[in-house]
Design a protein around this motif. Structure first.
Motif, PDB file in Angstrom:
ATOM      1  N   PRO A 166      20.406 -34.417  94.373  1.00  0.00           N
ATOM      2  CA  PRO A 166      20.239 -35.420  96.019  1.00  0.00           C
ATOM      3  C   PRO A 166      18.305 -35.516  96.103  1.00  0.00           C
ATOM      4  O   PRO A 166      18.032 -35.096  97.325  1.00  0.00           O
ATOM      5  CB  PRO A 166      21.094 -34.253  97.003  1.00  0.00           C
ATOM      6  N   ASP A 167      17.838 -34.181  95.820  1.00  0.00           N
ATOM      7  CA  ASP A 167      16.640 -33.866  95.760  1.00  0.00           C
ATOM      8  C   ASP A 167      15.755 -34.358  95.273  1.00  0.00           C
ATOM      9  O   ASP A 167      14.492 -34.126  94.799  1.00  0.00           O
ATOM     10  CB  ASP A 167      16.358 -32.317  95.921  1.00  0.00           C
ATOM     11  N   HIS A 168      16.643 -34.948  94.189  1.00  0.00           N
ATOM     12  CA  HIS A 168      15.096 -35.710  92.893  1.00  0.00           C
ATOM     13  C   HIS A 168      14.438 -36.517  94.133  1.00  0.00           C
ATOM     14  O   HIS A 168      14.818 -37.068  95.369  1.00  0.00           O
ATOM     15  CB  HIS A 168      16.515 -36.923  92.086  1.00  0.00           C
ATOM     16  N   LEU A 169      13.495 -37.027  93.361  1.00  0.00           N
ATOM     17  CA  LEU A 169      12.127 -37.790  94.129  1.00  0.00           C
ATOM     18  C   LEU A 169      12.993 -39.763  94.359  1.00  0.00           C
ATOM     19  O   LEU A 169      12.825 -40.508  94.568  1.00  0.00           O
ATOM     20  CB  LEU A 169      10.738 -38.102  93.908  1.00  0.00           C
ATOM     21  N   TRP A 170      13.751 -39.543  93.135  1.00  0.00           N
ATOM     22  CA  TRP A 170      14.649 -40.969  93.067  1.00  0.00           C
ATOM     23  C   TRP A 170      15.734 -41.068  94.311  1.00  0.00           C
ATOM     24  O   TRP A 170      16.118 -42.359  94.138  1.00  0.00           O
ATOM     25  CB  TRP A 170      14.839 -41.613  91.810  1.00  0.00           C
ATOM     26  N   ALA A 171      15.857 -40.380  94.911  1.00  0.00           N
ATOM     27  CA  ALA A 171      17.460 -40.190  95.413  1.00  0.00           C
ATOM     28  C   ALA A 171      17.547 -40.997  96.373  1.00  0.00           C
ATOM     29  O   ALA A 171      19.094 -41.603  97.448  1.00  0.00           O
ATOM     30  CB  ALA A 171      17.714 -38.860  95.824  1.00  0.00           C
ATOM     31  N   THR A 172      15.914 -41.672  97.251  1.00  0.00           N
ATOM     32  CA  THR A 172      16.547 -42.651  98.013  1.00  0.00           C
ATOM     33  C   THR A 172      16.114 -44.266  97.760  1.00  0.00           C
ATOM     34  O   THR A 172      16.301 -44.920  98.787  1.00  0.00           O
ATOM     35  CB  THR A 172      15.318 -42.187  98.785  1.00  0.00           C
ATOM     36  N   ARG A 173      15.959 -43.746  96.351  1.00  0.00           N
ATOM     37  CA  ARG A 173      15.561 -45.287  95.827  1.00  0.00           C
ATOM     38  C   ARG A 173      16.741 -46.277  95.868  1.00  0.00           C
ATOM     39  O   ARG A 173      17.915 -46.029  95.460  1.00  0.00           O
ATOM     40  CB  ARG A 173      15.487 -45.571  94.500  1.00  0.00           C
ATOM     41  N   ARG A 174      16.801 -47.463  96.444  1.00  0.00           N
ATOM     42  CA  ARG A 174      17.959 -48.149  96.436  1.00  0.00           C
ATOM     43  C   ARG A 174      17.996 -48.849  95.041  1.00  0.00           C
ATOM     44  O   ARG A 174      18.915 -49.492  94.389  1.00  0.00           O
ATOM     45  CB  ARG A 174      17.771 -49.821  97.378  1.00  0.00           C
ATOM     46  N   ARG A 175      17.598 -49.045  94.328  1.00  0.00           N
ATOM     47  CA  ARG A 175      17.137 -49.865  93.423  1.00  0.00           C
ATOM     48  C   ARG A 175      16.624 -49.684  91.381  1.00  0.00           C
ATOM     49  O   ARG A 175      15.704 -48.687  92.043  1.00  0.00           O
ATOM     50  CB  ARG A 175      16.829 -51.110  92.288  1.00  0.00           C
ATOM     51  N   ILE A 176      16.724 -49.006  90.283  1.00  0.00           N
ATOM     52  CA  ILE A 176      15.747 -48.306  89.050  1.00  0.00           C
ATOM     53  C   ILE A 176      15.154 -49.566  88.595  1.00  0.00           C
ATOM     54  O   ILE A 176      16.131 -50.054  87.730  1.00  0.00           O
ATOM     55  CB  ILE A 176      16.492 -47.535  89.136  1.00  0.00           C
ATOM     56  N   GLN A 177      14.268 -49.651  88.374  1.00  0.00           N
ATOM     57  CA  GLN A 177      14.016 -50.595  87.204  1.00  0.00           C
ATOM     58  C   GLN A 177      13.724 -49.957  85.319  1.00  0.00           C
ATOM     59  O   GLN A 177      13.691 -48.456  85.907  1.00  0.00           O
ATOM     60  CB  GLN A 177      12.103 -50.861  87.953  1.00  0.00           C
ATOM     61  N   PRO A 178      13.739 -51.326  85.389  1.00  0.00           N
ATOM     62  CA  PRO A 178      13.448 -50.440  83.618  1.00  0.00           C
ATOM     63  C   PRO A 178      12.300 -50.178  83.220  1.00  0.00           C
ATOM     64  O   PRO A 178      12.646 -49.018  82.547  1.00  0.00           O
ATOM     65  CB  PRO A 178      13.869 -52.612  83.249  1.00  0.00           C
ATOM     66  N   ARG A 179      10.888 -50.324  84.315  1.00  0.00           N
ATOM     67  CA  ARG A 179       9.385 -49.810  83.500  1.00  0.00           C
ATOM     68  C   ARG A 179      10.366 -48.483  84.017  1.00  0.00           C
ATOM     69  O   ARG A 179       9.449 -47.171  83.339  1.00  0.00           O
ATOM     70  CB  ARG A 179       9.129 -50.050  84.374  1.00  0.00           C
ATOM     71  N   ASP A 180      10.881 -47.393  85.070  1.00  0.00           N
ATOM     72  CA  ASP A 180      10.797 -46.245  85.676  1.00  0.00           C
ATOM     73  C   ASP A 180      11.657 -45.510  84.546  1.00  0.00           C
ATOM     74  O   ASP A 180      11.716 -44.250  84.435  1.00  0.00           O
ATOM     75  CB  ASP A 180      12.143 -46.346  87.326  1.00  0.00           C
ATOM     76  N   LEU A 181      12.162 -46.259  84.318  1.00  0.00           N
ATOM     77  CA  LEU A 181      12.866 -45.372  82.580  1.00  0.00           C
ATOM     78  C   LEU A 181      12.266 -45.456  81.936  1.00  0.00           C
ATOM     79  O   LEU A 181      13.035 -44.075  80.550  1.00  0.00           O
ATOM     80  CB  LEU A 181      14.479 -46.003  82.074  1.00  0.00           C
ATOM     81  N   ALA A 182      11.100 -45.282  81.170  1.00  0.00           N
ATOM     82  CA  ALA A 182      10.359 -45.557  80.405  1.00  0.00           C
ATOM     83  C   ALA A 182       9.955 -44.201  79.923  1.00  0.00           C
ATOM     84  O   ALA A 182       9.388 -43.738  80.836  1.00  0.00           O
ATOM     85  CB  ALA A 182       9.138 -46.111  80.393  1.00  0.00           C
ATOM     86  N   GLY A 183      10.611 -43.689  78.890  1.00  0.00           N
ATOM     87  CA  GLY A 183       9.627 -42.411  78.552  1.00  0.00           C
ATOM     88  C   GLY A 183      10.787 -41.282  79.126  1.00  0.00           C
ATOM     89  O   GLY A 183      10.531 -39.498  79.483  1.00  0.00           O
ATOM     90  N   ILE A 184      11.559 -41.596  80.059  1.00  0.00           N
ATOM     91  CA  ILE A 184      12.282 -40.295  80.743  1.00  0.00           C
ATOM     92  C   ILE A 184      13.853 -40.042  80.135  1.00  0.00           C
ATOM     93  O   ILE A 184      13.959 -40.967  79.373  1.00  0.00           O
ATOM     94  CB  ILE A 184      13.471 -40.919  81.971  1.00  0.00           C
ATOM     95  N   PRO A 185      13.947 -38.692  79.605  1.00  0.00           N
ATOM     96  CA  PRO A 185      14.479 -38.505  78.610  1.00  0.00           C
ATOM     97  C   PRO A 185      16.032 -38.525  79.529  1.00  0.00           C
ATOM     98  O   PRO A 185      16.356 -37.792  80.735  1.00  0.00           O
ATOM     99  CB  PRO A 185      14.808 -36.819  78.863  1.00  0.00           C
ATOM    100  N   LEU A 186      17.446 -38.984  78.761  1.00  0.00           N
ATOM    101  CA  LEU A 186      18.673 -39.335  79.888  1.00  0.00           C
ATOM    102  C   LEU A 186      19.560 -38.367  78.553  1.00  0.00           C
ATOM    103  O   LEU A 186      19.335 -37.989  77.764  1.00  0.00           O
ATOM    104  CB  LEU A 186      19.034 -40.745  79.674  1.00  0.00           C
ATOM    105  N   LEU A 187      20.355 -37.854  80.075  1.00  0.00           N
ATOM    106  CA  LEU A 187      21.137 -36.300  79.885  1.00  0.00           C
ATOM    107  C   LEU A 187      22.443 -37.954  78.958  1.00  0.00           C
ATOM    108  O   LEU A 187      22.870 -38.612  79.814  1.00  0.00           O
ATOM    109  CB  LEU A 187      22.163 -35.966  80.467  1.00  0.00           C
TER     110      LEU A 187
END
Length: 294
Positions: A166-187
């Motif tokens: 809930p405290d993540h900077l994306w928590a209030t986003r309505r959609r995640i764009q493909p470019r948002d995930l570039a280089g982001i390590p996913l669990l």
């Protein structure tokens, strides 16, 4: 031909750790247990039990065959059960079995109270092995490779969502764009579910390759890791309903129509006309309008 009673005795001896405890478990005299093992050893021409080595009861040869012996025992029990009573053995991949299967079982049980239901919840590749080994009548899986000899249908579509604390900077986003995930390590969760392949296909148009930071083995482990700030992940929407309602996680759809995963019901062709299997498959039909069979 191998004696299934002798194989059951071997499995019990190895599980109980001694001839005495195995005899008690099987309701046999200890000399009878010893006789079963000796006859099996004579038939196979190998030693199965270290009789003078207390710290290691099973020989290397016994360890090689014990899992197969359990499978033969399970098949024997299923033959007896099918002959005496109707039984349905369902194998489900972990996410389906934990988060989606129970309403189906509840409805089936209500209409078929006399049918014995056996459910095995395991990783998707293990579910496939159960089908191939004849240890499941029907499987519910997150992917299917269209192996010949089986009937299948896509019975449900489920959305994949990005989860963040809930405290993540994306928590209030309505959609995640493909470019948002570039280089982001996913669990990552359980291997073999097909989620990674779907994400790669989704991101291919943006020429982005998914980055996996840590593999945790299950969706529950992933959820706990995200709650504790160890990263973000992509999971099935239905697996986080309670955590989102409790405001422990935020679930955000992907842009451009989102990302959907098909759940498949798969069964051997030989079971196509068995009434108990038809009855269970009927429960899947409302969501299987695009059913396909090979």
């Amino acid at each position: 031909m191998l004696n299934l009673i002798h194989l059951r005795t071997l499995v019990t001896v190895l599980e109980q750790g001694s001839f005495v405890d195995a005899a008690r478990q099987l309701g046999l005299a200890q000399p009878t247990v010893s006789q079963h093992i000796r006859k099996l050893e004579q038939q196979l021409g190998i030693q199965l039990i270290n009789r003078h080595q207390s710290d290691q009861l099973a020989t290397a040869a016994a360890m090689k065959i014990v899992d197969l012996a359990r499978q033969l025992q399970s098949l024997h029990d299923r033959v007896v059960q099918q002959a005496r009573h109707e039984q349905l053995t369902v194998a489900a991949s972990s996410n389906i079995g934990i988060y989606y299967l129970q309403p189906l079982l509840q409805q089936f049980r209500r209409d078929h109270a006399d049918t014995n239901i056996v459910v095995n919840i395991e990783p998707n590749p293990v579910v496939k092995q159960r089908l191939d080994n004849g240890l499941a009548d029907l499987a519910l899986m997150e992917w299917w490779d269209q192996t010949p000899g089986y009937q299948y249908c896509a019975w449900r579509q489920e959305e994949l969502v990005v989860i963040v604390p809930p405290d993540h900077l994306w928590a209030t986003r309505r959609r995640i764009q493909p470019r948002d995930l570039a280089g982001i390590p996913l669990l990552a969760g359980e291997p073999g579910t097909g989620t990674g392949r779907l994400l790669r296909e989704y991101l291919a148009g943006a020429r982005i390759e998914p980055c996996i930071g840590m593999t945790l083995g299950s969706t529950e482990a992933v959820k706990q890791a995200v709650m504790n700030g160890l990263g973000i992940s992509l999971v099935l929407a239905g697996t986080v309903i309670e955590a989102v309602a409790a405001k422990r996680l935020c679930a955000i759809p992907l842009a451009y129509g989102g990302l959907q995963k098909s759940f498949h019901a798969v069964w051997p062709e030989r079971n196509e006309r068995l009434s108990v299997h038809q009855a269970f498959r009927t429960l899947l039909q409302p969501e299987a309008a695009g059913a396909t069979a090979n």
